[in-house]
Design a protein around this motif. Structure first.
Motif, PDB file in Angstrom:
ATOM      1  N   ILE A 153      -2.702 -11.583   2.834  1.00 34.58           N
ATOM      2  CA  ILE A 153      -1.998 -10.963   2.300  1.00 34.58           C
ATOM      3  C   ILE A 153      -2.433 -10.059   1.806  1.00 34.58           C
ATOM      4  O   ILE A 153      -1.841  -8.634   1.676  1.00 34.58           O
ATOM      5  N   GLN A 154      -3.372  -9.749   0.988  1.00 37.00           N
ATOM      6  CA  GLN A 154      -4.308  -8.803   0.463  1.00 37.00           C
ATOM      7  C   GLN A 154      -4.614  -7.393   1.980  1.00 37.00           C
ATOM      8  O   GLN A 154      -3.960  -6.164   1.562  1.00 37.00           O
ATOM      9  N   LYS A 155      -4.448  -7.968   3.389  1.00 37.50           N
ATOM     10  CA  LYS A 155      -4.699  -6.748   3.898  1.00 37.50           C
ATOM     11  C   LYS A 155      -3.159  -6.259   4.549  1.00 37.50           C
ATOM     12  O   LYS A 155      -2.731  -5.639   5.480  1.00 37.50           O
ATOM     13  N   ARG A 156      -2.455  -6.665   3.999  1.00 38.43           N
ATOM     14  CA  ARG A 156      -0.362  -6.707   4.815  1.00 38.43           C
ATOM     15  C   ARG A 156      -0.188  -7.222   5.833  1.00 38.43           C
ATOM     16  O   ARG A 156       0.258  -6.798   6.491  1.00 38.43           O
ATOM     17  N   ASN A 157      -1.590  -7.984   6.337  1.00 39.31           N
ATOM     18  CA  ASN A 157      -1.038  -8.907   7.308  1.00 39.31           C
ATOM     19  C   ASN A 157       0.121 -10.465   7.229  1.00 39.31           C
ATOM     20  O   ASN A 157      -0.878 -11.230   7.322  1.00 39.31           O
ATOM     21  N   PHE A 158       0.938 -10.293   7.473  1.00 36.53           N
ATOM     22  CA  PHE A 158       1.610 -11.052   6.756  1.00 36.53           C
ATOM     23  C   PHE A 158       2.588 -12.245   7.612  1.00 36.53           C
ATOM     24  O   PHE A 158       2.307 -12.702   8.011  1.00 36.53           O
ATOM     25  N   SER A 159       2.620 -11.503   8.381  1.00 35.81           N
ATOM     26  CA  SER A 159       2.584 -12.885  10.280  1.00 35.81           C
ATOM     27  C   SER A 159       1.449 -13.349  10.161  1.00 35.81           C
ATOM     28  O   SER A 159       1.161 -15.243  10.697  1.00 35.81           O
ATOM     29  N   MET A 160      -0.001 -12.762   9.923  1.00 36.74           N
ATOM     30  CA  MET A 160      -1.324 -14.486  10.094  1.00 36.74           C
ATOM     31  C   MET A 160      -0.851 -14.938   8.651  1.00 36.74           C
ATOM     32  O   MET A 160      -1.685 -16.089   8.689  1.00 36.74           O
ATOM     33  N   ALA A 161      -0.738 -14.489   7.559  1.00 35.35           N
ATOM     34  CA  ALA A 161      -0.218 -15.306   5.749  1.00 35.35           C
ATOM     35  C   ALA A 161       0.304 -16.252   6.604  1.00 35.35           C
ATOM     36  O   ALA A 161       0.162 -17.117   6.383  1.00 35.35           O
ATOM     37  N   ASP A 162       1.359 -16.072   7.127  1.00 36.10           N
ATOM     38  CA  ASP A 162       2.545 -17.429   7.355  1.00 36.10           C
ATOM     39  C   ASP A 162       2.162 -18.218   8.219  1.00 36.10           C
ATOM     40  O   ASP A 162       2.745 -18.989   8.093  1.00 36.10           O
ATOM     41  N   HIS A 163       1.371 -17.655   9.592  1.00 36.36           N
ATOM     42  CA  HIS A 163       0.584 -18.820  10.398  1.00 36.36           C
ATOM     43  C   HIS A 163      -0.159 -19.943   9.467  1.00 36.36           C
ATOM     44  O   HIS A 163      -0.251 -20.833   8.942  1.00 36.36           O
ATOM     45  N   TRP A 164      -0.878 -19.172   8.276  1.00 39.21           N
ATOM     46  CA  TRP A 164      -2.182 -20.454   7.962  1.00 39.21           C
ATOM     47  C   TRP A 164      -1.272 -21.197   6.202  1.00 39.21           C
ATOM     48  O   TRP A 164      -1.608 -22.138   6.051  1.00 39.21           O
ATOM     49  N   LEU A 165       0.329 -20.467   5.822  1.00 39.12           N
ATOM     50  CA  LEU A 165       0.391 -20.874   4.905  1.00 39.12           C
ATOM     51  C   LEU A 165       1.476 -22.005   5.833  1.00 39.12           C
ATOM     52  O   LEU A 165       1.116 -23.270   5.407  1.00 39.12           O
ATOM     53  N   GLY A 166       2.142 -22.102   6.774  1.00 39.62           N
ATOM     54  CA  GLY A 166       2.623 -23.236   7.540  1.00 39.62           C
ATOM     55  C   GLY A 166       1.838 -24.157   7.779  1.00 39.62           C
ATOM     56  O   GLY A 166       2.082 -25.620   8.432  1.00 39.62           O
TER      57      GLY A 166
END
Length: 333
Positions: A153-166
């Motif tokens: 999220i800090q790096k604005r890579n929201f797709s990767m963030a969404d993966h780990w949150l999932g």
């Protein structure tokens, strides 16, 4: 700080509360380790003892906001984070599974210091390799997955963030679930979808009712849009913090309760004498709410004498002083 003035609201392990008008702000919180990790890594000789006051005290994960602002009580010293991360990294060159918590803390410090996503990922990789040496069925700890999401999220890579949150959406740890939804709210906020951000922060509180990052975000969000009752509800139980207390103060001003505001001003000033947004609001309350012109003028003069941001408050203070002089002149006639 976050009287959520146009700020990156606080959220879990990472984000923090937002703050007064303008700068993007931050927040800090702690996240309890995964329940299944509790039986490991408690060796009294563990390196965690040396960092207990700096990194992972009481087996809790150090967590802050992705942004920083001198107007917030939740601040991250990136230089200090970098120094601590280098120190801890040196101690963990030969880390084993017993230092899992320290490695997760290192991930957090690297994130706070602004390290690249790959740097944080490499630490996570070391954790999982250590785990697999013990049991092939083991996976990366939820706290590490959360750190990866926050870094993304800090790096604005929201797709990767969404993966780990999932990956942690099925956690049995209520704090982890609250943290994940708070993080999702940050993604929505950064994507200019404010209603969706508010939805996720409220979802976070369903998992953990007193999850402070979510409460701060909702409280300052409500304050910004004039819902002072919600603001007081969210911030009222955090009044030991001068930033949250300022939010309550602002809410009481919106409710036109000048005597209550005056009492809160005394409390804020006793905790933070140089917080300009609060000093300015208190001076306005003295002028507009209590009608004490001379005292208000004195308080406004002191606001301009305080060093630091936000400098626009200085100009506003002088403008109000001018209005007070005009009003006093009119009354004299």
């Amino acid at each position: 700080m976050i009287v959520i003035y146009r700020v990156l609201l606080c959220f879990l392990t990472i984000l923090g509360a937002s703050c007064a008008s303008g700068p993007k702000s931050i927040n800090v919180s702690t996240l309890e380790e995964d329940q299944e990790d509790d039986d490991e890594g408690k060796d009294s000789n563990s390196k965690s003892a040396a960092y207990s006051g700096k990194v992972s005290a009481n087996n809790k994960l150090l967590t802050f906001s992705i942004t920083n602002s001198p107007l917030s009580s939740f601040q991250v010293d990136r230089r200090k984070a970098a120094e601590l991360s280098n120190e801890l990294e040196s101690d963990l060159k030969r880390a084993t599974a017993k230092e899992k918590r320290e490695l997760v803390a290192l991930m957090g410090l690297k994130r706070l210091a602004g390290a690249d996503l790959q740097v944080v990922f490499n630490i996570a990789r070391k954790i999982i390799l250590n785990e697999l040496k013990i049991d092939i069925s083991r996976s990366i700890p939820e706290s590490a997955m959360l750190e990866l999401a926050l870094t993304a999220i800090q790096k604005r890579n929201f797709s990767m963030a969404d993966h780990w949150l999932g990956e942690i959406s099925g956690s049995r740890n209520k704090r982890v679930l609250a943290a994940a939804d708070t993080a999702r709210g940050m993604i929505e906020l950064l994507s200019d979808r404010l209603p969706e951000a508010l939805y996720y922060w409220n979802e976070a509180l369903k998992h953990f009712r007193n999850f402070e990052p979510a409460r701060l975000n909702i409280g300052f969000f409500a304050l910004k849009y004039g819902d002072f009752e919600t603001a007081k509800k969210m911030l009222g139980n955090m009044q030991n913090d001068w930033f949250a207390l300022t939010g309550v103060l602002q809410a009481e001003r919106l409710a036109n309760r000048p005597k209550k505001v005056d009492s809160l001003c005394d409390r804020v000033k006793s905790k933070k004498k140089t917080y300009k947004p609060a000093l300015f609001s208190c001076a306005l309350n003295t002028y507009q709410g209590l009608g004490q012109l001379d005292k208000a003028k004195e308080e406004l003069s002191k606001v301009a004498q305080v060093d630091g941001p936000p400098t626009e408050v200085d100009e506003k203070a002088f403008i109000v002083i001018g209005r007070i002089e005009e009003e006093k002149g009119s009354k004299a006639k």
